[in-house]
Write an enzyme that holds these catalytic residues in place. Structure first.
Site, PDB file in Angstrom:
ATOM      1  N   THR A 100      -5.569 -14.007   0.857  1.00  0.00           N
ATOM      2  CA  THR A 100      -5.726 -14.068  -0.607  1.00  0.00           C
ATOM      3  C   THR A 100      -5.445 -15.472  -1.134  1.00  0.00           C
ATOM      4  O   THR A 100      -4.562 -15.650  -1.985  1.00  0.00           O
ATOM      5  CB  THR A 100      -4.798 -13.055  -1.298  1.00  0.00           C
ATOM      6  OG1 THR A 100      -3.430 -13.361  -0.932  1.00  0.00           O
ATOM      7  CG2 THR A 100      -5.136 -11.629  -0.897  1.00  0.00           C
ATOM      8  N   HIS A 103      14.773 -17.986   1.190  1.00  0.00           N
ATOM      9  CA  HIS A 103      14.115 -16.823   1.781  1.00  0.00           C
ATOM     10  C   HIS A 103      15.120 -15.950   2.510  1.00  0.00           C
ATOM     11  O   HIS A 103      16.215 -16.381   2.877  1.00  0.00           O
ATOM     12  CB  HIS A 103      12.961 -17.253   2.686  1.00  0.00           C
ATOM     13  CG  HIS A 103      13.330 -17.818   4.010  1.00  0.00           C
ATOM     14  ND1 HIS A 103      13.412 -17.054   5.151  1.00  0.00           N
ATOM     15  CD2 HIS A 103      13.603 -19.083   4.401  1.00  0.00           C
ATOM     16  CE1 HIS A 103      13.706 -17.814   6.185  1.00  0.00           C
ATOM     17  NE2 HIS A 103      13.840 -19.062   5.759  1.00  0.00           N
ATOM     18  N   ASP A 109      19.237 -19.755   9.872  1.00  0.00           N
ATOM     19  CA  ASP A 109      17.951 -19.723   9.181  1.00  0.00           C
ATOM     20  C   ASP A 109      17.497 -18.276   9.028  1.00  0.00           C
ATOM     21  O   ASP A 109      17.032 -17.667   9.981  1.00  0.00           O
ATOM     22  CB  ASP A 109      16.921 -20.510   9.989  1.00  0.00           C
ATOM     23  CG  ASP A 109      15.551 -20.561   9.326  1.00  0.00           C
ATOM     24  OD1 ASP A 109      15.443 -20.187   8.144  1.00  0.00           O
ATOM     25  OD2 ASP A 109      14.594 -20.972   9.995  1.00  0.00           O
ATOM     26  N   GLU A 135       8.888 -15.528   4.459  1.00  0.00           N
ATOM     27  CA  GLU A 135       8.774 -16.987   4.510  1.00  0.00           C
ATOM     28  C   GLU A 135       8.405 -17.473   5.897  1.00  0.00           C
ATOM     29  O   GLU A 135       7.642 -18.433   6.049  1.00  0.00           O
ATOM     30  CB  GLU A 135      10.094 -17.622   4.065  1.00  0.00           C
ATOM     31  CG  GLU A 135      10.048 -19.146   3.936  1.00  0.00           C
ATOM     32  CD  GLU A 135      10.468 -19.895   5.211  1.00  0.00           C
ATOM     33  OE1 GLU A 135      10.456 -21.133   5.203  1.00  0.00           O
ATOM     34  OE2 GLU A 135      10.817 -19.221   6.216  1.00  0.00           O
ATOM     35  N   GLU A 136       8.963 -16.814   6.906  1.00  0.00           N
ATOM     36  CA  GLU A 136       8.746 -17.297   8.271  1.00  0.00           C
ATOM     37  C   GLU A 136       7.279 -17.218   8.690  1.00  0.00           C
ATOM     38  O   GLU A 136       6.860 -17.902   9.617  1.00  0.00           O
ATOM     39  CB  GLU A 136       9.618 -16.508   9.257  1.00  0.00           C
ATOM     40  CG  GLU A 136      11.114 -16.718   9.098  1.00  0.00           C
ATOM     41  CD  GLU A 136      11.575 -18.130   9.441  1.00  0.00           C
ATOM     42  OE1 GLU A 136      10.724 -19.005   9.706  1.00  0.00           O
ATOM     43  OE2 GLU A 136      12.797 -18.364   9.424  1.00  0.00           O
ATOM     44  N   GLU A 162       1.664 -17.923  -7.380  1.00  0.00           N
ATOM     45  CA  GLU A 162       0.279 -17.587  -7.724  1.00  0.00           C
ATOM     46  C   GLU A 162       0.225 -16.490  -8.779  1.00  0.00           C
ATOM     47  O   GLU A 162      -0.606 -16.540  -9.694  1.00  0.00           O
ATOM     48  CB  GLU A 162      -0.470 -17.156  -6.459  1.00  0.00           C
ATOM     49  CG  GLU A 162      -0.759 -18.323  -5.524  1.00  0.00           C
ATOM     50  CD  GLU A 162      -1.309 -17.916  -4.171  1.00  0.00           C
ATOM     51  OE1 GLU A 162      -1.860 -18.778  -3.474  1.00  0.00           O
ATOM     52  OE2 GLU A 162      -1.168 -16.733  -3.799  1.00  0.00           O
ATOM     53  N   ASP A 192      17.668 -23.266   1.819  1.00  0.00           N
ATOM     54  CA  ASP A 192      17.180 -22.390   2.885  1.00  0.00           C
ATOM     55  C   ASP A 192      18.245 -22.329   3.975  1.00  0.00           C
ATOM     56  O   ASP A 192      19.049 -21.398   4.030  1.00  0.00           O
ATOM     57  CB  ASP A 192      15.850 -22.948   3.399  1.00  0.00           C
ATOM     58  CG  ASP A 192      15.230 -22.142   4.529  1.00  0.00           C
ATOM     59  OD1 ASP A 192      15.928 -21.310   5.130  1.00  0.00           O
ATOM     60  OD2 ASP A 192      14.038 -22.355   4.820  1.00  0.00           O
ATOM     61  N   HIS A 233      15.394 -20.316  15.494  1.00  0.00           N
ATOM     62  CA  HIS A 233      14.355 -19.315  15.732  1.00  0.00           C
ATOM     63  C   HIS A 233      14.497 -18.582  17.070  1.00  0.00           C
ATOM     64  O   HIS A 233      13.542 -17.991  17.557  1.00  0.00           O
ATOM     65  CB  HIS A 233      12.956 -19.926  15.615  1.00  0.00           C
ATOM     66  CG  HIS A 233      12.540 -20.240  14.221  1.00  0.00           C
ATOM     67  ND1 HIS A 233      11.267 -20.639  13.891  1.00  0.00           N
ATOM     68  CD2 HIS A 233      13.236 -20.225  13.051  1.00  0.00           C
ATOM     69  CE1 HIS A 233      11.187 -20.855  12.581  1.00  0.00           C
ATOM     70  NE2 HIS A 233      12.385 -20.614  12.056  1.00  0.00           N
TER      71      HIS A 233
END
Length: 819
Positions: free
Chosen positions: A333, A443, A453, A491-492, A503, A520, A620
């Protein structure tokens, strides 16, 4: 409309002015004053019955006329007498009563109020490191990848805290979007194997990371994978392609035929998805990505005593997960909020994702593969932390290797799905300017437990809202401007939650947002503060940092920061070095690049003179847990506390200051630095191409002049006497400055990037990004059309800077440059 004297004499306040008297005897007067018209309008709006008390002109008799004239005389006499009495009363009241002072409207004190320094001190004193610690413990109990059950648990934590009757916000709610995500198949895990010519499996890459604590054994720990990599089954001879940059593949292709090969690359140098995108044109059919121990672990590799669980370094089986896409926001989108009914493009039309199967692996497996490669030695710059020579590959393995003549095979079973993901929003209504928003965001989703994170940032945000929410609930404080808190989802996978929010509320946020604060990863380590942002935010960040004590020191966060990284400013002298928000590394990107909202990002970090780590080593991986954070990143959570105090201080100043604490002088200085670099790098060559940089010089000079004039007003002695509307006008100039640098056509190949000063750049130069990229491309190709693009970007820059300068003046006039 009122009725007097038995419906015969009527009064109305006309648009023109004062109270008028009308007699029912003169229809011309009634029409002239608009009375009949107003009755007709009222009759239409409220109905016939509402006007039944009024008589139309046909009901007035001769007796009415005589009676009316008599009453007019009485009324006139009464009005004259009443006016005389009123005048005498006013004079007596004015001169006969001693004055204790002039009374002001009740709202005037609030309108003129500036930020309360005592309140800031109170806020900072109440920020509690133990509360932050317990926030983190709660948030990291289970893995919480976007849209999973664990993610929903964190949604409920946020809602419960922000709706708490004693410490919550004015209101909190969830904002849901239907977003396109990519997952590995639990029933068919991705596999990477080394297979012989007869398809015998000689080596299998570890599927999941080695457990050291119960956290890694949680069944909800997702297998390492490359989000948005296509599913597929490919095999080929292995080659080593360094960081997977275009130049790396070009260099490798000089020596090795890359068609049908599998490339192994290390993190860094190029974006995740770019490593595969850059490979495909050379015929590479699959890509492996690993973290080299030299880039992350300072060369350490043993989990016996060197890596986690013994230190902060990544253990050998650790794998950095990530989203392998270039554009931010929901991929189906673009430019639209991803609501359930929103139009979606076809998945086949998505760009910026790997065109070939891709999979991340740990360095223990990468070591086995790379050290067995044949072919010529790679350049020195390509060598890494393994105790072997990194070869290009023959392609394939050495003749002496047990893997000789073998292929590497990738079996990738990733799938894509549109699923609901939630932002959690919190709101404190402003008392004076509720239509001006200061936004604070972080996030919430993670790849696994996500202690650093993003949960370090979420823990800090929860503590800030606890302290501020308590003040609001107790009635001791309410900000001048409204504050919006955003706990962004997904977010990731590419900044999805924040991008969809910008938007959906594009118009309101563009018109009303003062600034965006992003925290963050609150703490990479606990050595020093680090911050990036638009230059106008520098002043307020510095002021806040000077008021916060540095963890483990008697000096301030500012003085400690100055010790670690600094620069000399022509205006301020020696100051800490702030970074710029030039990429899309976190949720500031939709606000800064897409909407042009003045933004900042802040964290505590490590001493970069003591480690080569490009980020904290458990990034991560399944090792980013509460245990890891509390032992090796920030024992005691005092770094978290310092960030909460500093970021909260900035937030209060932006929300409460009479004049916004945004400094345009620092913006002018940054533009001048960029200009100086551009002139040194490009001016001589551009002259030979008949392209002048004089318009850009003039634009920056004009911007400096406009800034100086505005600063005189802000710093002048008459500011205290300015009207509220004048103050609002000044604040609007400061608030909207970054919007003036937006150009939706400047970067047609970079989705979401519209800010011509701070867009991302691949040129690696500390100057205007569009100009730097265009120049590098033209210099490489030598094509006339590419030099035209350089000229185009010079014009875009010059006009944007002049346009920004014009927003800082009363008449929007800036002097046009002429040859």
């Amino acid at each position: 409309m009122s009725k007097l004297y038995n419906d015969h004499v009527l009064w109305e306040e006309t648009a023109g002015a004062s109270l008028s008297l009308h007699s029912g005897i003169n229809n011309a007067v009634l029409h002239k004053t608009g009375f009949i018209k107003s009755l007709q309008v009222k009759k239409k709006i409220f109905g016939e019955d509402s006007l039944s008390g009024f008589r139309s002109k046909e009901t007035f008799s001769q007796e009415d006329l005589i009676s009316g004239r008599s009453m007019i005389k009485q009324v006139i006499i009464g009005v004259v007498c009443g006016a005389a009495v009123l005048t005498i009363g006013i004079l007596i009241g004015h001169f006969g009563i001693a004055k204790s002072g002039t009374s002001a409207p009740s709202w005037l004190k609030d309108v003129a109020k500036d930020v309360d320094e005592n309140l800031i001190e109170k806020f900072m004193s109440e920020v509690d490191n133990i509360q932050i610690q317990e926030n983190l413990r709660s948030l990291t109990k289970v893995p919480h990848m976007a849209t999973t059950a664990g993610d929903e648990e964190t949604v409920q934590i946020m809602l419960k805290r922000w709706q708490d009757p004693e410490t919550g916000l004015d209101k909190a709610w969830r904002e849901e979007y239907w977003v396109y995500l990519s997952f590995p198949d639990k029933n068919n895990p991705n596999t990477v194997t080394v297979v012989s010519p007869t398809d015998t499996v000689l080596h299998t890459i570890r599927e999941k990371e080695k457990p050291y604590t119960p956290d890694q054994s949680d069944p909800e720990v997702v297998q390492p994978y490359a989000a948005y990599s296509p599913a597929g089954h490919v095999k080929g001879k292995l080659v080593y392609a360094n960081q997977g940059k275009p130049s790396d593949y070009s260099e490798l292709n000089k020596t090795v035929d890359l068609r049908g090969t599998i490339a192994i690359t290390k993190y860094g140098g190029a974006g995740r998805s770019a490593k595969a995108i850059n490979a495909a044109p050379y015929g590479v059919v699959g890509v492996l990505v690993y973290t080299d121990p030299l880039d992350m672990n300072d060369g350490l590799m043993s989990d016996a005593n060197e890596t986690y669980p013994h230190s902060w370094y990544m253990p050998p089986s650790g794998v950095e997960r990530g989203s392998y896409n270039i554009d931010f926001g929901d991929l189906l989108t673009p430019h639209l909020a991803a609501k359930e009914e929103t139009y979606r493009i076809n998945a086949t039309d998505i760009t910026g994702i790997p065109p070939i199967p891709t999979q991340p692996i740990g360095f223990e497996d990468a070591y086995r593969l790379i050290c067995e490669l044949g072919g010529e030695p790679a350049p020195d710059a390509w060598q890494g932390g393994f105790n072997c020579t990194y070869n290009f590959g023959g392609p394939g393995f050495k003749p002496t290797s047990s893997f000789t003549n073998s292929d590497v095979k990738l079996d990738i079973y990733n799938y894509e799905e549109v699923k609901p993901s939630s932002n959690v929003m919190g709101f404190i209504r402003g008392s004076v300017e509720p239509d001006r928003y200061v936004i604070y965001g972080n996030h919430r989703d993670s790849w696994v437990h996500g202690a650093i994170d993003p949960s370090s940032g979420t823990s800090v945000m929860l503590e800030i809202t606890r302290v501020l929410g308590k003040m609001v609930k107790q009635g001791t404080w309410r900000p001048r401007r409204s504050i919006i808190f955003g706990s962004w989802g997904a977010e990731e996978f590419g900044l999805i939650g924040s991008a969809e929010y910008t938007e959906q509320y594009f118009a309101a946020l563009s018109e009303r947002s003062v600034a965006y604060i992003n925290v963050d990863i609150a703490v990479f380590a606990n050595a020093t503060l680090g911050a990036s942002g638009m230059p106008s935010m520098q002043n307020v960040i510095f002021k806040a940092a000077k008021q916060v004590k540095a963890p483990g020191h008697e000096k301030s966060v500012y003085d400690n920061w100055l010790q670690y990284t600094n620069k000399t400013s022509p205006t301020h002298g020696l100051i800490p070095r702030m970074g710029y928000l030039t990429g899309a590394g976190s949720d500031y990107a939709p606000f800064s690049h897409y909407l042009g909202i003045t933004s900042m990002d802040m964290s505590y970090t490590y001493d970069k003179t003591k480690t080569n780590a490009r980020i904290y080593p458990a990034y991560h991986t399944a090792y980013d847990t509460f245990d890891y954070a509390s032992k090796y990143i920030d024992p005691g959570f005092v770094g978290h506390q310092a960030v909460a105090r500093t970021a909260g201080n900035v937030l209060i100043r932006l929300a409460d200051s009479l004049i916004l604490p945004l400094n345009c002088t620092d913006y002018a200085e940054s533009l001048e630095e960029y200009l100086s670099t551009a002139l040194n790098l490009y001016e001589q060559k551009l002259k030979t191409m008949n392209i002048s940089m004089e318009p850009l010089k003039h634009a920056v000079t004009s911007f400096r002049a406009a800034v100086s004039n505005l600063e005189k007003v802000i710093q002048g002695p008459d500011l205290a006497n300015e009207t509220p509307l004048r103050v609002r006008w000044i604040n609007d100039q400061l608030m909207l400055l970054d919007r003036a640098f937006l150009d939706p056509l400047a970067f047609p190949d970079k989705y979401g990037f519209r800010h011509v000063i701070w867009a991302s750049s691949s040129a690696g130069k500390q100057t205007f990004p569009g100009l730097a990229d265009a120049y590098a491309n033209a210099e490489s190709s030598g094509q006339a059309s590419d030099w035209d693009k350089v000229h185009y970007h010079l014009s875009v820059l010059s006009q944007a800077i002049l346009g920004a300068a014009s927003t800082l003046t009363d008449d929007m006039q800036t002097q046009t440059w002429r040859k």
